[in-house]
Design a protein around this motif. Structure first.
Motif, mmCIF file in Angstrom:
data_model
loop_
_atom_site.group_PDB
_atom_site.id
_atom_site.type_symbol
_atom_site.label_atom_id
_atom_site.label_comp_id
_atom_site.label_asym_id
_atom_site.label_seq_id
_atom_site.Cartn_x
_atom_site.Cartn_y
_atom_site.Cartn_z
ATOM 1 N N THR A 135 0.847 -1.195 0.000
ATOM 2 C CA THR A 135 0.000 0.000 0.000
ATOM 3 C C THR A 135 0.880 1.241 0.000
ATOM 4 O OG1 THR A 135 -0.079 -0.015 2.420
ATOM 5 C CG2 THR A 135 -1.843 -1.169 1.246
ATOM 6 N N LEU A 136 0.299 2.367 -0.368
ATOM 7 C CA LEU A 136 1.035 3.628 -0.335
ATOM 8 C C LEU A 136 0.918 4.257 1.051
ATOM 9 C CD1 LEU A 136 0.093 5.283 -3.751
ATOM 10 C CD2 LEU A 136 2.380 4.626 -3.004
ATOM 11 N N PRO A 137 1.993 4.836 1.577
ATOM 12 C CA PRO A 137 1.908 5.503 2.882
ATOM 13 C C PRO A 137 1.128 6.805 2.755
ATOM 14 C CG PRO A 137 4.048 5.896 1.882
ATOM 15 C CD PRO A 137 3.352 4.915 0.994
ATOM 16 N N LYS A 138 0.761 7.387 3.878
ATOM 17 C CA LYS A 138 -0.039 8.611 3.868
ATOM 18 C C LYS A 138 0.814 9.873 3.876
ATOM 19 C CE LYS A 138 -4.031 6.483 6.164
ATOM 20 N NZ LYS A 138 -4.941 6.531 7.336
ATOM 21 N N GLY A 139 2.094 9.758 4.183
ATOM 22 C CA GLY A 139 2.953 10.933 4.279
ATOM 23 C C GLY A 139 3.508 11.383 2.936
ATOM 24 N N ARG A 140 4.544 12.243 3.014
ATOM 25 C CA ARG A 140 5.152 12.803 1.815
ATOM 26 C C ARG A 140 5.797 11.740 0.932
ATOM 27 N NH1 ARG A 140 8.359 18.185 4.058
ATOM 28 N NH2 ARG A 140 6.503 19.356 4.743
ATOM 29 N N ARG A 141 6.152 10.629 1.532
ATOM 30 C CA ARG A 141 6.834 9.602 0.756
ATOM 31 C C ARG A 141 5.993 9.126 -0.424
ATOM 32 N NH1 ARG A 141 11.064 5.270 2.680
ATOM 33 N NH2 ARG A 141 11.163 3.961 0.800
ATOM 34 N N ARG A 142 4.683 9.197 -0.310
ATOM 35 C CA ARG A 142 3.812 8.739 -1.386
ATOM 36 C C ARG A 142 4.015 9.564 -2.662
ATOM 37 N NH1 ARG A 142 -1.197 7.712 0.167
ATOM 38 N NH2 ARG A 142 -2.129 7.884 -1.898
ATOM 39 N N LEU A 143 4.615 10.764 -2.525
ATOM 40 C CA LEU A 143 4.876 11.597 -3.696
ATOM 41 C C LEU A 143 5.932 10.987 -4.613
ATOM 42 C CD1 LEU A 143 4.843 15.142 -2.050
ATOM 43 C CD2 LEU A 143 3.019 14.028 -3.341
ATOM 44 N N LEU A 144 6.671 10.001 -4.102
ATOM 45 C CA LEU A 144 7.639 9.314 -4.953
ATOM 46 C C LEU A 144 6.935 8.586 -6.103
ATOM 47 C CD1 LEU A 144 10.141 7.771 -2.360
ATOM 48 C CD2 LEU A 144 10.531 9.700 -3.910
ATOM 49 N N PHE A 145 5.671 8.226 -5.888
ATOM 50 C CA PHE A 145 4.931 7.541 -6.948
ATOM 51 C C PHE A 145 4.760 8.431 -8.186
ATOM 52 C CE2 PHE A 145 0.387 6.666 -8.417
ATOM 53 C CZ PHE A 145 0.805 5.869 -9.478
ATOM 54 N N PRO A 146 4.164 9.632 -8.065
ATOM 55 C CA PRO A 146 4.053 10.472 -9.272
ATOM 56 C C PRO A 146 5.414 10.905 -9.818
ATOM 57 C CG PRO A 146 3.302 11.668 -7.325
ATOM 58 C CD PRO A 146 3.460 10.240 -6.921
ATOM 59 N N LEU A 147 6.391 11.094 -8.932
ATOM 60 C CA LEU A 147 7.732 11.441 -9.400
ATOM 61 C C LEU A 147 8.302 10.310 -10.252
ATOM 62 C CD1 LEU A 147 10.284 13.187 -9.454
ATOM 63 C CD2 LEU A 147 10.964 12.111 -7.279
ATOM 64 N N GLY A 148 8.145 9.082 -9.776
ATOM 65 C CA GLY A 148 8.639 7.932 -10.523
ATOM 66 C C GLY A 148 7.954 7.797 -11.870
ATOM 67 N N ALA A 210 7.951 4.428 -3.163
ATOM 68 C CA ALA A 210 7.003 5.194 -2.347
ATOM 69 C C ALA A 210 6.523 4.344 -1.182
ATOM 70 C CB ALA A 210 5.822 5.649 -3.205
ATOM 71 N N SER A 211 6.522 3.039 -1.356
ATOM 72 C CA SER A 211 6.228 2.099 -0.268
ATOM 73 C C SER A 211 7.557 1.641 0.319
ATOM 74 C CB SER A 211 5.447 0.891 -0.794
ATOM 75 O OG SER A 211 4.206 1.286 -1.318
ATOM 76 N N PRO A 212 7.806 1.849 1.613
ATOM 77 C CA PRO A 212 9.106 1.544 2.210
ATOM 78 C C PRO A 212 9.681 0.165 1.878
ATOM 79 C CG PRO A 212 7.765 2.751 3.770
ATOM 80 C CD PRO A 212 6.883 2.465 2.591
ATOM 81 N N PRO A 213 8.879 -0.921 1.887
ATOM 82 C CA PRO A 213 9.488 -2.227 1.583
ATOM 83 C C PRO A 213 10.125 -2.282 0.201
ATOM 84 C CG PRO A 213 7.330 -2.523 2.597
ATOM 85 C CD PRO A 213 7.455 -1.069 2.264
ATOM 86 N N ALA A 214 9.538 -1.598 -0.766
ATOM 87 C CA ALA A 214 10.074 -1.623 -2.126
ATOM 88 C C ALA A 214 11.370 -0.839 -2.234
ATOM 89 C CB ALA A 214 9.039 -1.066 -3.105
ATOM 90 N N GLY A 215 11.616 0.046 -1.272
ATOM 91 C CA GLY A 215 12.872 0.787 -1.278
ATOM 92 C C GLY A 215 14.082 -0.121 -1.165
ATOM 93 N N TRP A 216 13.885 -1.299 -0.588
ATOM 94 C CA TRP A 216 14.986 -2.245 -0.410
ATOM 95 C C TRP A 216 15.311 -3.009 -1.686
ATOM 96 C CZ3 TRP A 216 18.023 -1.832 3.640
ATOM 97 C CH2 TRP A 216 17.516 -1.216 4.791
ATOM 98 N N THR A 217 14.580 -2.757 -2.754
ATOM 99 C CA THR A 217 14.857 -3.442 -4.019
ATOM 100 C C THR A 217 15.837 -2.646 -4.891
ATOM 101 O OG1 THR A 217 12.963 -2.420 -5.138
ATOM 102 C CG2 THR A 217 12.576 -4.529 -4.003
ATOM 103 N N PHE A 218 16.620 -1.760 -4.268
ATOM 104 C CA PHE A 218 17.556 -0.928 -5.028
ATOM 105 C C PHE A 218 18.562 -1.713 -5.878
ATOM 106 C CE2 PHE A 218 19.390 -1.526 -0.803
ATOM 107 C CZ PHE A 218 20.692 -1.904 -1.091
#
Length: 265
Positions: A135-148, A210-218
């Motif tokens: 799921t997408l978080p509710k904070g600013r981090r979710r903005l990574l989705f439209p940026l991506g 934008a979802s923290p777990p996916a950040g680990w797939t760098f």
């Protein structure tokens, strides 16, 4: 924790089956015909299949799932059109495959080409798979989705324009065209098509992260950039083009990979 582990297992499992099926069919057609380079035509469809699987089976944010799937499918469709045109335009196998696979048994060819590509597809698409079950978080981090998404679109446009410019150049009679394509995007980068491709998949990672777990797939975008720059892309092309008249001068004037204003001849 906004990751549905059970759903991720389902998405990853079906993705693996889809990629395996595509590679198996491609190998069955390619090997008997001594056209192992048909593997190039399986790259885009495999990645699109993973994205569509995630969109259809994932329980994560639906807008992100289907947006990613739509962009990846459009990217893959354009690439497939390009690859099929090039493969059909040749009666013999690409020298890269012939040299690399010289003396290899059928089992070795399957492992070196089709299994390796299947594993690479699953690795590169890992951010998309994890995002499909997140799921997408509710904070600013979710903005990574439209940026991506913006980065993905930009990369796709750059890659498409670069390929079109290259095709236009190649369509000119050899005696009438310059020895080296150094106009348009090719005046900013010696490999703008590969740069656009890398940008697309960097964007896919950013959208997923934008979802923290996916950040680990760098490792996924790192692997894709390695493929595009060193393993199968820009560096290999440089070696092939090295002796073309004017190319060494072109190397001195224009940036290798990342676009940068070039020097005037």
């Amino acid at each position: 924790m906004n990751l549905d582990i059970q759903n991720l297992r389902r998405v990853a499992g079906v993705s693996a089956l889809a990629v395996t099926a595509i590679q198996t069919v491609t190998a069955a057609v390619a090997i008997p015909r001594q056209r192992r380079d048909y593997a190039d035509g399986a790259w885009g469809p495999g990645l699109a299949a993973v994205a569509i699987t995630g969109a259809a089976l994932g329980t994560g944010d639906p807008v992100r799932r289907w947006t990613t799937a739509a962009l990846t499918t459009a990217w893959a469709a354009r690439l497939e059109h390009l690859m099929l045109g090039r493969l059909r335009g040749k009666d013999t196998e690409d020298d890269r495959y012939t040299d690399f696979l010289a003396g290899s048994s059928t089992a070795a060819v399957i492992g070196k080409v089709f299994v390796t590509q299947a594993v690479s597809q699953l690795l590169v698409s890992a951010p998309t798979q994890v995002a499909a079950a997140s799921t997408l978080p509710k904070g600013r981090r979710r903005l990574l989705f439209p940026l991506g998404v913006a980065i993905m679109v930009t990369g796709a446009v750059v890659e498409g324009v670069a390929d079109r410019q290259k095709d236009t150049y190649s369509a000119q009679p050899r005696e009438e065209r310059p020895s080296v394509l150094d106009t348009g995007l090719w005046a900013w980068s010696r490999h703008p098509n590969y740069f656009g491709d890398s940008l697309f998949w960097d964007g896919a990672y950013v959208a997923a992260a934008a979802s923290p777990p996916a950040g680990w797939t760098f490792p996924a975008p790192i692997a894709m950039n390695y493929f595009l720059i060193y393993a199968t892309g820009a560096k290999r092309t440089e070696t092939k083009m090295q002796d073309r008249p004017g190319y060494r001068d072109y190397q001195k004037r224009v940036s290798f990979f990342f676009p940068w204003p070039g020097k005037h001849a």
